[in-house]
Design a protein around this motif. Structure first.
Motif, PDB file in Angstrom:
ATOM      1  N   HIS A 108       0.781  -1.243   0.000  1.00 36.82           N
ATOM      2  CA  HIS A 108       0.000   0.000   0.000  1.00 36.82           C
ATOM      3  C   HIS A 108       0.814   1.296   0.000  1.00 36.82           C
ATOM      4  O   HIS A 108       0.290   2.347  -0.378  1.00 36.82           O
ATOM      5  N   LEU A 109       2.088   1.247   0.442  1.00 41.01           N
ATOM      6  CA  LEU A 109       2.829   2.493   0.621  1.00 41.01           C
ATOM      7  C   LEU A 109       3.992   2.689  -0.347  1.00 41.01           C
ATOM      8  O   LEU A 109       4.597   3.758  -0.358  1.00 41.01           O
ATOM      9  N   PHE A 110       4.302   1.690  -1.176  1.00 41.98           N
ATOM     10  CA  PHE A 110       5.421   1.827  -2.102  1.00 41.98           C
ATOM     11  C   PHE A 110       4.959   2.547  -3.367  1.00 41.98           C
ATOM     12  O   PHE A 110       4.909   1.985  -4.454  1.00 41.98           O
ATOM     13  N   THR A 111       4.604   3.829  -3.210  1.00 43.59           N
ATOM     14  CA  THR A 111       4.152   4.636  -4.338  1.00 43.59           C
ATOM     15  C   THR A 111       4.918   5.958  -4.363  1.00 43.59           C
ATOM     16  O   THR A 111       5.365   6.450  -3.317  1.00 43.59           O
ATOM     17  N   PRO A 112       5.088   6.545  -5.540  1.00 40.70           N
ATOM     18  CA  PRO A 112       5.803   7.826  -5.644  1.00 40.70           C
ATOM     19  C   PRO A 112       5.193   8.936  -4.794  1.00 40.70           C
ATOM     20  O   PRO A 112       5.906   9.772  -4.248  1.00 40.70           O
TER      21      PRO A 112
END
Length: 274
Positions: A108-112
């Protein structure tokens, strides 16, 4: 052998080595670089974690004398025993929380967008930490740390599970806020990185072994070698830098870089892959 893939692996290794031990988040930079290079599938995520081991070999090389002396004195010297105990205590929270929350965080949190936001927040925290009075320092060397100090730094390190936070940034700046000198916090951050990153790399390789094959060895080999060489240069430079400088420039870099990522994403100038 795919030459383009090896070039991408080398670029990612360079990014890892140059950013792993600076308070600017290697994971955040790898996510953004991977997004730009189209190097962001499941295998690439395993690659990003595995090549951290190359960077750790650079730390082992730089601190080899201290590590060798510690190993030799472990059976009889209280100093060596206390040092190993503190590193083990600092390492434990990352193990526990990593096993409990690692999968959900990656999903869920590995986003730019998350990376850019934590870049900015982390930069503001560094600016705040660097404004503390000199009288706030109570621990000037790693050997002066108590087990409770190590536990506190280990808990702060867990904040780096959120990409863009920076493991080194969390431990160094967190350590400074907890009363460690800039040198003591940096040294302990390096020592704590050895079991943390080696453990994470081996665990990721084992857990995702079904994704890998012998054909991936050249890609991983290039990434590890480039990561090692660039990290070796970076660690030696950073130890000289902190003797006379603060981390304030890194704070402004984090803020500016985070704003650029957010601006390009919102404007559509760069399509960052989620």
């Amino acid at each position: 052998m795919d030459l383009l893939l090896l070039i991408k692996a080398a670029v990612m290794g360079l990014v890892e080595g140059l950013t792993e031990f600076l308070p600017i988040s290697s994971t955040g930079h790898l996510i953004l670089a991977g997004s730009l290079l189209g190097f962001d599938d499941d295998k690439s995520k395993v690659f990003d974690i595995a090549i951290q081991t190359g960077a750790i070999f650079a730390v082992i090389l730089v601190y080899w004398q201290r590590l060798r002396e510690t190993a030799a004195g472990l059976g009889s010297e209280p100093r060596a025993q206390r040092f190993v105990l503190n590193v083990a205590i600092g390492f434990l929270p990352a193990v526990v929380l990593g096993l409990l929350l690692g999968k959900a965080i990656k999903a869920h949190l590995f986003t730019p967008t998350v990376v850019a936001s934590t870049f900015i927040i982390g930069g503001l925290i560094i600016l705040w930490a660097e404004r503390r009075p000199a009288s706030a320092v109570r621990i000037h060397e790693v050997d002066d740390m108590r087990p409770l100090d190590a536990l506190k730094v280990g808990l702060v390190q867990c904040l780096a599970m959120v990409p863009g936070t920076s493991r080194s940034g969390a431990t160094i700046i967190g350590g400074m806020l907890l009363g460690l000198s800039r040198k003591a916090a940096t040294d302990f951050s390096f020592f704590l990185a050895i079991p943390t990153l080696i453990g994470a790399g081996l665990y990721s390789l084992y857990k995702e072994r079904a994704l890998l094959s012998a054909a991936d060895l050249p890609m991983f080999g290039v990434g590890l070698v480039v990561s090692f060489l660039s990290a070796w240069v970076c660690v030696r430079w950073l130890l000289r830098y902190i003797a006379t400088h603060s981390f304030t420039p890194f704070a402004w870099y984090r803020i500016a870089f985070g704003l650029v990522v957010l601006a390009t994403a919102w404007s559509g100038l760069v399509v960052w892959a989620d």
